[in-house]
Design a protein around this motif. Structure first.
Motif, mmCIF file in Angstrom:
data_model
loop_
_atom_site.group_PDB
_atom_site.id
_atom_site.type_symbol
_atom_site.label_atom_id
_atom_site.label_comp_id
_atom_site.label_asym_id
_atom_site.label_seq_id
_atom_site.Cartn_x
_atom_site.Cartn_y
_atom_site.Cartn_z
ATOM 1 N N UNK A 346 40.787 -15.304 -40.331
ATOM 2 C CA UNK A 346 40.624 -16.687 -40.829
ATOM 3 C C UNK A 346 39.777 -16.780 -42.091
ATOM 4 N N UNK A 347 39.967 -15.843 -43.024
ATOM 5 C CA UNK A 347 39.218 -15.877 -44.274
ATOM 6 C C UNK A 347 39.802 -16.935 -45.205
ATOM 7 N N UNK A 348 38.922 -17.594 -45.957
ATOM 8 C CA UNK A 348 39.369 -18.589 -46.916
ATOM 9 C C UNK A 348 38.539 -18.535 -48.177
ATOM 10 N N UNK A 349 39.164 -18.843 -49.296
ATOM 11 C CA UNK A 349 38.452 -18.924 -50.570
ATOM 12 C C UNK A 349 38.188 -20.346 -51.007
ATOM 13 N N UNK A 350 38.669 -21.327 -50.233
ATOM 14 C CA UNK A 350 38.529 -22.732 -50.610
ATOM 15 C C UNK A 350 37.068 -23.170 -50.492
ATOM 16 N N UNK A 358 43.277 -23.789 -44.802
ATOM 17 C CA UNK A 358 44.140 -23.693 -43.633
ATOM 18 C C UNK A 358 45.232 -22.667 -43.787
ATOM 19 N N UNK A 359 45.902 -22.680 -44.927
ATOM 20 C CA UNK A 359 46.993 -21.734 -45.141
ATOM 21 C C UNK A 359 46.477 -20.296 -45.178
ATOM 22 N N UNK A 360 45.390 -20.068 -45.913
ATOM 23 C CA UNK A 360 44.849 -18.711 -46.001
ATOM 24 C C UNK A 360 44.452 -18.191 -44.617
ATOM 25 N N UNK A 361 43.769 -19.031 -43.865
ATOM 26 C CA UNK A 361 43.279 -18.606 -42.556
ATOM 27 C C UNK A 361 44.414 -18.377 -41.570
#
Length: 517
Positions: A346-350, A358-361
């Motif tokens: 569930x990593x995110x750059x946002x 949400x999409x990245x995670x």
């Protein structure tokens, strides 16, 4: 799966489930034993090709161990040591890693929360290491020790999270040399799940071991894994003294470590997915092998941190296709060597809990489940490339892990005959909402998210038109209000506090990560 293997006779199915609902149900979901087919993009020849490439790197290029103790250990073990560069024979590497256990049982202070990993067994662990948080008001700020305790409470109350981790956020209100003590105590105090131990230096690692001795009793660690440490490599092909000292503190006490190259694909690895994995694999194998030089048979976990680097800006990215492909490959390599493996989830750059986050995670969560990862770290809260832990995202991620858990459990056949009978009872044109089978199974039939709104637009408006961030923060406040601390034994708690007080007197506040005291 053979349907008959999971199908009880109809007479016992409904009544047994009714009885189970009367029993105490632990708040934590048990070990996830995945029944999903694995995603394995490499054939046997390609696995062999990666293995050969990695072994060639170890034999011909070598790995730097910036640590005199490790260099002496490698000399004694028969490796070729040239300054701080160590070169290995592939047969020696294979022999060393062959003694790593294929599965690990992590014992919690509450035995109901003991968890297994390895093989098809997996666990979810929250994120760690954030220097900022987005708090209960969704404001980005520096964290305190109280904020860390809040996250440990939320981890304790989240059924799909199997660990309280350690420094989910950095307690900036405490001196750096003392933080590991307060972080470890918070992990132990606010949750009775398993946890992680700080590895910021060898001395700090020894403090964690001492505190575990107090919590579990002298001698318990010798044949029980209770805490996990993370050892990060400096890719490409370097392990440093700080990490290796912490590794030895854990491994000498028979506690598992994650041997984790830190991959920024294209920056500290080749700018290509397959050769990046060949390098990462070599790095991981060198550290895994060293654990067995320190203590043969000690548990260890094939680790990594994966990101790719934007070729436009140099910034690390999350949720990219190549990260998923690398996870699939690393899963295959870990199974090839017969060792448990760790990944990041569930990593995110946002910068906020938005569609990008949400999409990245979700992309990463799906990939790590399909890859068969065992120790699924950074499973809740990670955003802004790990710079902050978001309370709102923590809550949504934890629910997403519960959803992923249900998917990975696979198909259920235990009510198959009863449901077929319901079809005969209802017949064409009817509905099932009032049928006995539905009433018996509605709680478990389909996953029902708490934080995702599936009502009509009009109903959503009538209830305040709240977005997912607001709903998540509301739920977090509710959970914190309902939280009940799993109290430590009074004598153990006093001993832990006495130990912390003594070590804070002994360790100067201005000595950084404390390599000496």
């Amino acid at each position: 799966m053979d349907a008959s293997s999971d199908t009880p006779n109809r007479a016992g199915g409904r009544s047994s489930r009714r009885e189970k609902r009367k029993l105490h149900v632990p708040s934590m979901l048990p070990t996830l034993e995945s029944r999903l087919p694995l995603t394995e993009p490499m054939d046997e020849d390609q696995i062999a090709r990666i293995d050969d490439a990695s072994m060639s790197i170890l034999e011909e290029v070598g790995v730097v161990f910036r640590d005199p103790v490790a260099l002496d250990d490698w000399r004694s073990a028969g490796a070729r040591v040239e300054g701080d560069l160590v070169k290995f024979d592939r047969a020696h590497i294979r022999s060393l890693i062959s003694s790593i256990p294929e599965t690990i049982t992590l014992h919690a202070r509450n035995p109901e929360n003991t968890i297994g990993l390895g093989g098809r067994k997996s666990m979810f662990i929250p994120m760690t290491g954030a220097p900022y948080l987005r708090d209960l008001d969704d404001e980005r700020r520096l964290p305190t020790l109280d904020d860390l305790g809040m996250f440990h409470k939320l981890a304790h109350m989240s059924p799909a999270l199997h660990s309280s981790a350690h420094h989910i956020v950095e307690p900036m209100d405490h001196p750096v040399p003392h933080r590991h003590l307060q972080i470890t105590y918070s992990s132990m105090k606010y949750s009775d799940k398993t946890f992680m131990g700080m590895t910021t230096s060898g001395k700090n690692g020894e403090d964690v071991m001492d505190m575990c001795d107090i919590l579990f009793g002298a001698g318990y660690l010798e044949d029980h894994a209770v805490v996990v440490g993370n050892i990060n490599g400096n890719s490409p092909l370097v392990w440093d003294e700080t990490m290796l000292g912490a590794m030895r503190a854990f491994v000498r006490r028979n506690q598992p470590v994650l041997c984790s190259p830190f991959v920024l694909g294209g920056a500290n690895t080749p700018a290509s997915t397959v050769p990046a994995v060949a390098q990462l694999n070599a790095e991981a194998l060198s550290a895994l092998a060293y654990t067995q030089v320190v203590r043969k048979g000690a548990p260890a976990i094939y680790g990594h941190y994966l990101s790719t680097v934007s070729m436009r800006s140099g910034a690390p990215m999350a949720g990219t296709p190549e990260i998923s492909l690398m996870n699939f490959m690393i899963g295959q390599m870990a199974r090839f060597y017969g060792v448990p493996w760790r990944t990041s989830n569930t990593l995110g750059g946002a910068k906020t809990l938005d569609a990008q986050a949400g999409y990245e995670s979700a992309t990463t969560l799906m990939a790590v489940l399909m890859a068969g990862a065992n120790y699924i770290w950074h499973s809740a809260g990670w955003n802004e490339a790990g710079m902050h832990c978001s309370v709102a995202k923590f809550m949504v991620d934890a629910e997403q892990c519960a959803m992923g858990y249900r998917m990975a459990e696979g198909l259920r056949w235990d009510d198959f005959d009863e449901a077929l009978s319901a079809i005969r009872d209802i017949g064409p044109g009817g509905h099932y909402l009032g049928h006995a089978h539905t009433l018996e199974n509605f709680e478990r039939a389909f996953f029902m998210p708490t934080l995702f709104d599936n009502n009509s637009f009009e109903q959503w408006q009538a209830e305040g038109a709240k977005d997912v961030t607001e709903r998540a923060l509301t739920l977090a406040r509710q959970m914190l209000n309902e939280y009940e601390e799993p109290k430590l034994d009074v004598a153990i708690n006093d001993a832990l506090l006495d130990y912390i007080a003594r070590r804070e007197r002994e360790i100067p506040e201005d000595k950084g990560l404390n390599e000496t005291y």
